[in-house]
Enzyme design. Sequence first.
Site, PDB file in Angstrom:
ATOM      1  N   ASP A   1     -29.338  13.806 -47.243  1.00 46.46           N
ATOM      2  CA  ASP A   1     -30.645  13.729 -46.572  1.00 46.46           C
ATOM      3  C   ASP A   1     -30.730  14.766 -45.446  1.00 46.46           C
ATOM      4  O   ASP A   1     -31.795  15.299 -45.157  1.00 46.46           O
ATOM      5  CB  ASP A   1     -30.868  12.346 -45.952  1.00 46.46           C
TER       6      ASP A   1
ATOM      7  N   ASP B   1     -36.596  14.328 -43.628  1.00 46.13           N
ATOM      8  CA  ASP B   1     -36.549  13.784 -44.985  1.00 46.13           C
ATOM      9  C   ASP B   1     -36.641  12.268 -44.812  1.00 46.13           C
ATOM     10  O   ASP B   1     -35.647  11.616 -44.501  1.00 46.13           O
ATOM     11  CB  ASP B   1     -35.224  14.177 -45.649  1.00 46.13           C
TER      12      ASP B   1
ATOM     13  N   GLU C   1     -41.346  15.640 -45.530  1.00 46.03           N
ATOM     14  CA  GLU C   1     -41.488  15.665 -46.988  1.00 46.03           C
ATOM     15  C   GLU C   1     -42.696  14.837 -47.397  1.00 46.03           C
ATOM     16  O   GLU C   1     -42.885  13.715 -46.928  1.00 46.03           O
ATOM     17  CB  GLU C   1     -40.224  15.132 -47.670  1.00 46.03           C
TER      18      GLU C   1
END
Lengths: 176, 176
Positions: free
Chosen positions: B141, B7, B68
């Site tokens: 996260d 992330d 991501e």
Amino acid sequence: MRVLGVDPGLTRCGIGVVDGVAGRPLTMKAVGVIRTPSEAAVAERLVLIERGMEEWLDAHSPEAVAVERVFSQHNVRTVMGTAQASAVAMLCAARRGLPVALHTPSEVKAAVTGSGRAEKAQVAAMVTRLLRLEAPPKPADAADALALAICHIWRSPAQNRLQQAVAAQRLKGTIR
Amino acid sequence: MRVLGVDPGLTRCGIGVVDGVAGRPLTMKAVGVIRTPSEAAVAERLVLIERGMEEWLDAHSPEAVAVERVFSQHNVRTVMGTAQASAVAMLCAARRGLPVALHTPSEVKAAVTGSGRAEKAQVAAMVTRLLRLEAPPKPADAADALALAICHIWRSPAQNRLQQAVAAQRLKGTIR
């Protein structure tokens, strides 16, 4: 002072190497473009940009690297790729211990033409004149990379003085 | 299949390593965060992220990396840093020859909760359940990075079939 300028992009990364100091004639040492195929995956393109940057840094041993500062207000289609290409350029320079400076497009235009809103052709014309070239460098990304390097050479004395002043004030505890 | 999920972020890069195959219970191998100091220059922060990624890849030898996918519609203040951090994560994986997959936040949410518009807490709750953890992973996260890895494990069979179909059509010359 030798500066390598980078106009970042996934498809074309303009690269320009300029020697000189503020107030003296400048010399273009090299100019070119790192290209990556648009059909390749982004991760693969970033690997190619890294490889290209390493070759340019090895070949020209610049003392500083100037990269165009990317803004998110730009064309949203291309801005992510530009940010990613600029990240790789910054990474390659910083892990060699080279200072990395970011200049905005208007700072670059103002430095070489006197106007932050100059058109691309005007920037190319001034780069051609300042580096005493016979013809404007092509493609346009290459001219922009040279303009970045020139901007850095001309702005850096002022930037250094500013950074020193800020550091001195920090030591005195007057600003954080 | 072992997947390392990322992330991306300049301040905090969430990292999660998950082992498993679609249709079988999943196992969390490791979870954590690469942090960089906000007062450091962006170029220095990217060097720290590269170093952190290398350590994670060395320690866990994943077979694939899922990152991501960053959209420019996001918060414009942070999107550039996120794009730059994701570029370094992709670069580190791709130059080792690891496949890099990008999944959008809604694909990840849909994969683990069934809804592409699920809230963060719901994603964390499902990650906790799917990996049979005693408490939700922190910080957020880190939970998102685990969700990315899970999403990749579950989506990749379908993605591989699609890619194979596209490649077959390309060979036949019916699509470009």
